[in-house]
Design a protein around this motif. Structure first.
Motif, PDB file in Angstrom:
ATOM      1  N   ASP A   1      42.434  46.232  38.154  1.00  0.00           N
ATOM      2  CA  ASP A   1      41.968  45.361  39.234  1.00  0.00           C
ATOM      3  C   ASP A   1      40.623  44.736  38.870  1.00  0.00           C
ATOM      4  O   ASP A   1      40.499  43.512  38.765  1.00  0.00           O
ATOM      5  CB  ASP A   1      41.856  46.173  40.536  1.00  0.00           C
ATOM      6  CG  ASP A   1      41.052  45.443  41.601  1.00  0.00           C
ATOM      7  OD1 ASP A   1      40.991  44.202  41.554  1.00  0.00           O
ATOM      8  OD2 ASP A   1      40.481  46.122  42.471  1.00  0.00           O
TER       9      ASP A   1
ATOM     10  N   ALA B   1      46.651  43.728  38.886  1.00  0.00           N
ATOM     11  CA  ALA B   1      46.772  45.040  39.514  1.00  0.00           C
ATOM     12  C   ALA B   1      47.916  45.025  40.527  1.00  0.00           C
ATOM     13  O   ALA B   1      48.685  45.986  40.620  1.00  0.00           O
ATOM     14  CB  ALA B   1      45.461  45.417  40.203  1.00  0.00           C
TER      15      ALA B   1
ATOM     16  N   ARG C   1      39.846  40.419  38.151  1.00  0.00           N
ATOM     17  CA  ARG C   1      39.628  39.785  39.450  1.00  0.00           C
ATOM     18  C   ARG C   1      39.213  38.329  39.316  1.00  0.00           C
ATOM     19  O   ARG C   1      38.587  37.967  38.349  1.00  0.00           O
ATOM     20  CB  ARG C   1      38.557  40.567  40.233  1.00  0.00           C
ATOM     21  CG  ARG C   1      39.114  41.097  41.529  1.00  0.00           C
ATOM     22  CD  ARG C   1      38.013  41.812  42.272  1.00  0.00           C
ATOM     23  NE  ARG C   1      38.343  43.223  42.424  1.00  0.00           N
ATOM     24  CZ  ARG C   1      37.456  44.143  42.769  1.00  0.00           C
ATOM     25  NH1 ARG C   1      36.190  43.823  42.938  1.00  0.00           N
ATOM     26  NH2 ARG C   1      37.830  45.397  42.923  1.00  0.00           N
TER      27      ARG C   1
ATOM     28  N   GLY D   1      47.615  51.130  44.771  1.00  0.00           N
ATOM     29  CA  GLY D   1      47.134  49.760  44.937  1.00  0.00           C
ATOM     30  C   GLY D   1      47.972  48.913  45.877  1.00  0.00           C
ATOM     31  O   GLY D   1      47.566  47.822  46.282  1.00  0.00           O
TER      32      GLY D   1
ATOM     33  N   SER E   1      42.048  42.427  45.560  1.00  0.00           N
ATOM     34  CA  SER E   1      42.200  43.043  44.247  1.00  0.00           C
ATOM     35  C   SER E   1      42.958  42.060  43.353  1.00  0.00           C
ATOM     36  O   SER E   1      43.592  41.135  43.842  1.00  0.00           O
ATOM     37  CB  SER E   1      42.929  44.379  44.347  1.00  0.00           C
ATOM     38  OG  SER E   1      44.272  44.192  44.697  1.00  0.00           O
ATOM     39  N   SER E   2      42.908  42.290  42.038  1.00  0.00           N
ATOM     40  CA  SER E   2      43.431  41.281  41.113  1.00  0.00           C
ATOM     41  C   SER E   2      44.953  41.178  41.178  1.00  0.00           C
ATOM     42  O   SER E   2      45.637  42.123  41.570  1.00  0.00           O
ATOM     43  CB  SER E   2      43.010  41.605  39.676  1.00  0.00           C
ATOM     44  OG  SER E   2      43.867  42.588  39.135  1.00  0.00           O
TER      45      SER E   2
END
Ligand SMILES: [Cu+2]
Lengths: 532, 97
Positions: free
Chosen positions: B93, A311, B97, A299, A307-308
């Motif tokens: 992810d 993450a 988000r 990642g 992406s978050s």
């Protein structure tokens, strides 16, 4: 007598026509097939890279248009990664030396091994066919959604990579099985040379990670041909999912490139320091550790892709973590040198260059792995420089070290050591002149993949371009010397470096059968007592 | 060598392969049908469960895990762990988000 004529190379009345090579199931001949084909494609890759650099020597279109430049950097990436550096060390040296080093007469599945080379050649043919038809302009990463829409031959290029992946998986399966089933009596896991450990760990990555790339590439083709809409946001798809699936393979692929190279260095350092390697088990375990943790860091390529944040934190953490097994290796190599009785042979110079360049590559990787700094450096020359330090300065120089270490065993002839040492120095200077300015350019904000740049970047760009000329000169000298050595060099002995692993106990070049009688192993791979 | 040894390992006949293949085709038809239903979450959960069942069939018969033993069976666990871990990381992810 196994060593009559030129051993496995033929002569002495043995068959030696083209078909005796391209249909051979002898792991040594297959290793040579890979050597010739992989180095040919390396020349293609170098030429493309050289042209890319040359284009930037002045502003505006110099020797090519912007769209051509896009295709050239795509093809440079595809050729260098999938045709050169991923297969180079495992397929050439792994094939040739893994069975010999564990005291086996061949790999477990010799026919599968040959099939693997044929798949490699088929994939290469497809990839180069796009060169004639209309090369993809997506970059080697084939990022969606652009790769789904561009009019170039993306499907063909993607399928070429798919076939190359198949070849890689088959090689991996072969090596894992061979290590488990064909070790000679007395060759326990803890007596295996560290190169074998490294190739073994690599083989697992090839088996576990490559299928995910395969699925991903098939989805791109399905999306282009049938419009299924998995990745295309216009159809409700998720383009970041493409990046996940791509990097789940492609980050571990970096370890497919570098781990076997580290294995080569782990062989060369103790031989030229005349000392048992420091921390044998730590190096072996760190190979497995890199293979494991290295599969959890993908990642870090996507910090700014949307992406978050969660993450991002997780992947950043794992990225820092994977530095530990890598550093364990570096410290153990340096620890081996300490108080060794060092002999400055050519392979040793390349190994030292590797340690230096790989360290720069690794440390710049940590800089990129930091979430905040990454925002600034993402998609700049800093990234380009970082991965060339890892893949060329690291894996490439390790491969060159391997060439200088093992080619005399493979051909039975020695190259000119003085010329080889000079080529190492020229390569080292050329490499750093080419890629170190790129680190600075990246920090100053020069984006990658652009065929033009603002005037303030001119000086460093020119320095870097001159570096590419020095590098190419070094490559020409090195390969000319190695080629001359392979065909006309002086005959070498069974054990020119005084190595203790099994390949140094058989003739140079080896006979058609590796061992007339499977050896009984009674000591570790770096026990130099009674040698030299 | 504890594992290995050809004797004592039953061979799977072609009839079995054909039967399993027919079963897989049937399950494919079922998942297409379920996906077409107006059933909300079931539309997604259903085909996933069916796909998992199909995977078990493929592993057991076509990849011979039913008749293999020892280490070879355990190798599957490596693939399973890789699948679960990479899936979990992708969801770190997608879910946040
Ligand atoms: Cu990465």
């Amino acid at each position: 007598m196994a060593s009559e004529g030129a051993g496995y190379l033929g002569g002495g009345g043995g068959p030696n026509g083209l078909s005796s090579w391209i249909f051979s199931t002898d792991h040594k001949r297959i290793g040579i097939l890979y050597l010739v084909s992989i180095l040919s494609f390396f020349v293609v890759g170098v030429s493309l890279g050289f042209l890319m650099r040359l284009e930037l020597i002045s502003h505006g279109p110099t020797i090519m248009e912007a769209s051509t430049y896009n295709s050239v950097f795509t093809l440079h990436g595809v050729v260098m990664l999938f045709l050169f550096i991923i297969p180079a060390t495992p397929s050439i040296f792994g094939n040739f030396f893994l069975p010999i080093m564990i005291g086996a007469n061949d790999v477990s599945f010799p026919k599968l091994n040959l099939l693997s080379w044929w798949f490699y050649m088929a994939g290469a043919a497809l990839a180069l066919a796009t060169l004639a038809l209309g090369p993809a302009d997506t970059g080697w990463t084939f990022y969606a959604p652009y790769s789904l829409r561009t009019g170039t031959y993306v499907s063909l290029a993607v399928f070429a990579v798919f076939v190359l992946g198949l070849s890689s998986i088959l090689t991996g399966i072969n090596f894992v099985t061979t290590v488990h089933r064909l070790r000679a009596p007395g060759m326990g896991f803890w007596r295996m040379p560290l190169f074998v450990w490294a190739v073994y760990a690599t083989a697992w990555i090839q088996i576990v990670a490559t299928p995910i790339l395969g699925v991903n590439l098939l989805l791109v083709i399905a999306e282009r041909v049938f419009g299924i809409g998995v990745f295309d946001p216009a159809k409700g798809g998720d383009p970041i999912l493409y990046q996940h699936l791509f990097w789940i393979y492609s980050h571990p692929a970096v370890y497919i490139m570098i781990l076997p190279g580290m294995g080569i260095i782990s062989e060369i350092i103790p031989v030229f320091a005349r000392k048992v390697i420091f921390g044998y088990r730590a190096i072996a375990y760190s190979s497995l550790g890199i293979a494991g943790v290295g599969s959890l860091v993908w990642g870090h390529h996507m910090f700014v892709s949307g992406s978050s944040y969660t993450a991002g934190v997780i992947f950043s953490f794992f990225t820092f973590l994977v530095a530990i097994p890598s550093a364990i290796k570096v410290f153990n190599w340096v620890g081996t040198l300490y108080k060794g009785s060092i002999w400055l042979g050519t392979p040793f110079f390349f190994a030292l260059a590797f340690i230096f360049l790989f360290s720069i590559g690794g440390l710049t990787g940590l800089i990129l792995g930091a979430l905040s700094v990454n925002v600034h450096l993402h998609d700049t020359y800093f990234v380009v420089s970082h991965f060339h330090y890892i893949k060329f300065g690291g894996a490439g120089f390790a491969f060159f070290a391997g060439l200088h270490y093992w080619l005399p065993k493979m051909t039975g002839r020695m190259y000119n050591a003085r010329v080889a040492n000079w080529s190492c120095l020229i390569l080292f200077i050329g490499f750093n002149t080419l890629f170190f300015p790129m680190l600075l350019l990246g920090i100053e904000g020069m984006p990658r993949r652009y065929f033009d740049y603002l005037p303030q970047y001119s000086t460093l760009q020119i320095v870097s371009i001159v570096g590419s000329w020095v590098l190419v000169a070094g490559l020409i000298i090195m390969f000319a010397n190695l080629l001359r050595g392979a065909f006309r060099g002086a005959r070498t002995t069974e054990n020119p470096w005084g190595g203790a692993t099994l390949e140094w106990k058989i003739p140079s070049p080896p006979g058609r059968e590796n061992f007339e009688k499977i050896p009984e192993v009674t000591k570790g791979p770096y026990d130099f007592r009674g040698l030299r | 060598m504890s594992e290995g040894g050809e004797e004592g390992r039953e061979r799977t006949g072609y009839a079995t392969y054909a039967l399993v293949w027919l079963g897989l085709m049937g399950l494919t038809w079922l998942s297409v049908t379920v996906a077409g239903l107006e059933a909300g979450a079931l539309k997604i959960a259903g085909p996933l469960v069916i796909a998992a069942i199909k995977a078990v069939f493929v592993l057991a018969f076509f990849m011979h895990l039913k008749t293999e033993r020892g280490l070879i069976r355990w190798v599957v666990v490596i693939g399973l762990i890789a699948f679960i871990v990479s899936g979990a990381l992708v969801f770190s992810d997608v879910a946040y988000r």
